[in-house]
Design an enzyme around this catalytic site. Structure first.
Site, short mmCIF file in Angstrom:
data_model
loop_
_atom_site.label_atom_id
_atom_site.label_comp_id
_atom_site.label_asym_id
_atom_site.label_seq_id
_atom_site.Cartn_x
_atom_site.Cartn_y
_atom_site.Cartn_z
N ASP A 1 0.89 -1.17 0.00
CA ASP A 1 0.00 0.00 0.00
C ASP A 1 0.93 1.22 0.00
O ASP A 1 1.12 1.84 1.01
CB ASP A 1 -0.97 -0.01 1.18
CG ASP A 1 -0.26 -0.16 2.53
OD1 ASP A 1 0.90 -0.61 2.57
OD2 ASP A 1 -0.88 0.19 3.56
N HIS B 1 9.00 -1.29 9.24
CA HIS B 1 8.01 -2.37 9.32
C HIS B 1 8.01 -3.23 8.06
O HIS B 1 8.20 -4.44 8.11
CB HIS B 1 6.61 -1.78 9.53
CG HIS B 1 6.46 -0.96 10.75
ND1 HIS B 1 6.63 -1.46 12.02
CD2 HIS B 1 6.13 0.36 10.91
CE1 HIS B 1 6.41 -0.51 12.91
NE2 HIS B 1 6.12 0.61 12.26
#
Length: 314
Positions: A9, A242
């Site tokens: 994303d 992340h």
């Protein structure tokens, strides 16, 4: 080289992940599936296309992913962390409107079939697109060699809610589906990604070695990301990588992460615990009772993370 299809994303941490993939000689990035998450699907698709274009890799297909969660809710975006366009201070010179009416899951399935049993999928965004792919073509998705998913927070606080990590919270139904159905699944949760900090000093070292247009985006994006995290967690020493850590894990041969195998699930349609990731940590569950048994990362060797980061990006 490991053939990777990245589900993203495309916000700042996804962008760093794409740059890392293009610079790592162990990785053959053969496709990017870009769905909603940090920003809307039109912008994430545009961002991925822009980054690949800057990197001279417009030959890598970008596939239009999902636009909203499986339950039909409107997605929640995070412009305060990733900026209104998803790349912090960077404003791609492409309009997202040109990417509005695209669907291309057939291209995803073609890539998988052409590389039978030789594709690793790394999912670093919401799990919606991956779950849809499984629902549409389970026989094709079973041809994938292994799966890596960045998501969840096991017995630690979340970052989207007190209970839930953002990717699992963003579509808890899809996250639970993937946890139950994806074979050879490795989960890289907030437990370890929160420790994978790219400090300002590391950013300066990386930036000093960058000569390409694409590489020169790393510092302004990570500077923006670091400032955003300072407001969320005052005193944090760097930007949590992340998404990058999940891709690193897929090609890691240094035992950078320690894992356990446990059955897992994700709470959904819960009033207070949507997106809560659950692993059966009882002593007897080590054999997973004969059911699907994902690997869950539980510990990071930070020195090996830094070594990997600098070796690739410098």
């Amino acid at each position: 080289m490991k053939k990777i299809i990245l589900f993203a994303d495309t916000g700042i941490d996804d962008a760093i992940t794409i740059i890392y993939a293009l610079q790592n000689p162990k990785i053959d990035l053969i496709g990017v599936v870009s769905g909603y998450g940090n920003v809307d699907r039109y912008k994430t698709f545009r961002n991925a296309s822009y980054l690949l274009q800057l990197g001279g890799r417009s030959d890598i297909p970008v596939i239009a992913g999902a636009m909203r969660p499986l339950n039909g809710d409107e997605p929640e975006f995070f412009p305060t962390i990733h900026g209104s366009e998803g790349l912090g201070p960077i404003r791609p010179p492409l309009s997202e409107s040109r990417f509005r009416f695209r669907t291309n899951f057939s291209k995803l399935f073609q890539l998988i079939k052409e590389n039978h049993d030789d594709v690793t999928i790394v999912n670093v965004g919401r799990c919606t697109s991956l779950a849809i792919a499984w629902i549409l073509a389970p026989d094709v998705m079973a041809l994938v060699k292994d799966y890596y998913v960045m998501g969840g927070a096991f017995q630690v606080p979340g970052n989207a809610t007190p209970m839930a990590e953002a990717n699992f919270y963003g579509d808890a139904v899809a996250a639970n589906f993937v946890m139950q159905h994806a074979p050879n699944l490795t989960v890289i949760p907030l437990n370890v990604t929160r420790e994978a900090l790219i400090t300002p000093a590391l950013v300066e070292i990386i930036n000093a070695s960058q000569t390409s247009q694409l590489g020169k985006l790393i510092k302004p994006m990570l500077d923006y990301y670091y400032e955003a995290y300072q407001s969320l967690e005052p005193g944090i020493k760097g930007s949590p990588a992340h998404d990058l850590l999940a891709l690193m894990a897929a090609v890691d041969d240094s035992n950078m992460l320690r894992y356990i195998r446990r059955t897992g699930s994700v709470e959904f349609e819960s009033r207070h615990a949507d997106g809560l990731s659950i692993a059966d940590l009882r002593p007897a569950s080590v054999n997973c009772f004969g059911s699907n048994c994902p690997r869950i990362a539980v510990e990071l060797n930070y020195k090996k993370f830094v070594s990997n980061l600098l070796t690739t990006l410098t």
